[in-house]
Design an enzyme around this catalytic site. Structure first.
Site, short mmCIF file in Angstrom:
data_model
loop_
_atom_site.label_atom_id
_atom_site.label_comp_id
_atom_site.label_asym_id
_atom_site.label_seq_id
_atom_site.Cartn_x
_atom_site.Cartn_y
_atom_site.Cartn_z
N SER A 61 -9.38 -5.08 -11.04
CA SER A 61 -10.29 -5.78 -11.93
C SER A 61 -10.85 -7.06 -11.32
O SER A 61 -10.26 -7.65 -10.42
CB SER A 61 -9.58 -6.14 -13.24
OG SER A 61 -8.97 -5.00 -13.79
N1 SAH Z 1 -4.52 -3.59 -13.70
C1 SAH Z 1 -5.09 -3.01 -12.49
C2 SAH Z 1 -6.47 -2.42 -12.71
C3 SAH Z 1 -6.31 -1.05 -13.01
S1 SAH Z 1 -7.66 0.06 -13.12
C4 SAH Z 1 -5.09 -3.99 -11.35
O1 SAH Z 1 -4.76 -5.16 -11.56
O2 SAH Z 1 -5.40 -3.57 -10.23
C5 SAH Z 1 -6.94 1.07 -14.38
C6 SAH Z 1 -5.76 1.88 -13.99
O3 SAH Z 1 -5.33 2.57 -15.16
C7 SAH Z 1 -6.04 2.95 -12.95
O4 SAH Z 1 -5.19 2.78 -11.86
C8 SAH Z 1 -5.77 4.25 -13.68
O5 SAH Z 1 -5.20 5.26 -12.87
C9 SAH Z 1 -4.79 3.80 -14.75
N2 SAH Z 1 -4.69 4.68 -15.92
C10 SAH Z 1 -5.67 5.34 -16.57
N3 SAH Z 1 -5.17 6.06 -17.60
C11 SAH Z 1 -3.82 5.84 -17.59
C12 SAH Z 1 -2.74 6.30 -18.38
N4 SAH Z 1 -2.92 7.15 -19.41
N5 SAH Z 1 -1.51 5.88 -18.08
C13 SAH Z 1 -1.28 5.04 -17.06
N6 SAH Z 1 -2.27 4.57 -16.26
C14 SAH Z 1 -3.52 4.96 -16.52
#
Ligand code: SAH
Length: 215
Positions: A61
């Site tokens: 993000s």
């Molecule tokens: N917080 C992260 C940004 C993540 S982007 C950071 O600081 O880098 C969102 C993430 O959510 C992705 O890696 C994606 O794979 C994950 N995601 C999406 N759906 C999900 C689910 N049902 N359970 C766990 N993770 C999920």
């Protein structure tokens, strides 16, 4: 710890100018080397205030969004926090500097493993990562003082919100009809039950139900 990179100081100053004014949140950002959370080819952009691609087609993000969401959670060192969407692990690392304990769930094994290695390298021992479907929350560890979802939820995620303590706060991007998400802060308002406060438009990768295939 070595001195923070000059680029981190610049980033922190720019975040402050854009509404991140909680000094604990700013200090957590200053102490967390974002260059360790981005792919090698983007290290020169690690302190730009923008999201960057990571493995598995996901993104780390934008620092401003990390700062604002963290600030909205009003975390203190007694808080047990649940994060859905570990991704690179950057948001979890910031949370870990403010909270007592952070539980974080990622559906892609590759990302979860890479994030875990970063937590170990940075000695962030109060983070417990897990691979799985975050839409189900973490019932064995519930209830949580704070919940943060860092992927766009199609609707209000009630299963997760049921795992929030009565005086807890959750921050969740929820799909709107403009093709983006509205960042919503949920908290219990005395007799009215859980109230959602819409705050701003954001753009996240989707929250996907179920286990990830491969990767
Ligand atoms: N917080 C992260 C940004 C993540 S982007 C950071 O600081 O880098 C969102 C993430 O959510 C992705 O890696 C994606 O794979 C994950 N995601 C999406 N759906 C999900 C689910 N049902 N359970 C766990 N993770 C999920």
């Amino acid at each position: 710890m070595s001195e923070p990179d000059a680029r981190v100081i610049q980033l922190v100053m720019s975040l402050r100018g854009q509404g991140v004014n909680d000094r604990h949140v700013l200090a957590a950002i200053e102490r967390t080397p974002r260059q360790l959370f981005v792919p090698e080819r983007f290290v020169d952009h690690a302190y730009d205030n923008r999201p960057l691609p990571i493995d598995c087609g996901q993104t780390i993000s934008q620092p401003l969004i990390v700062g604002l969401m963290t600030q909205l959670l009003e975390i203190d060192d007694r808080c047990k926090v649940l994060e859905i969407g570990t991704g690179s692990g950057y948001q979890a690392a910031i949370l870990s500097r403010l909270a007592r304990r952070v539980y974080t769930i990622e559906r892609y094994r590759t990302l979860a493993k890479e994030a875990e290695a970063r937590f170990t390298a940075l000695r962030l021992t109060n983070i417990t990562p897990r691979i799985g479907d975050g839409t189900k929350g973490w019932p064995e560890q519930a209830p949580f003082d704070r919940i943060i979802v860092t992927a766009g939820a199609p609707v209000r995620p009630d299963t997760l919100l049921e795992q929030l303590k009565p005086d807890g706060i959750a921050v969740v991007p929820v799909d709107n009809d403009r093709g983006t998400q509205t960042l919503v802060r949920y908290r219990h308002e005395s007799d009215d039950g859980l109230q959602g406060e819409p705050l701003m438009d954001v753009r996240f990768v989707p929250l996907v139900e179920g286990e990830a295939k491969a990767l």
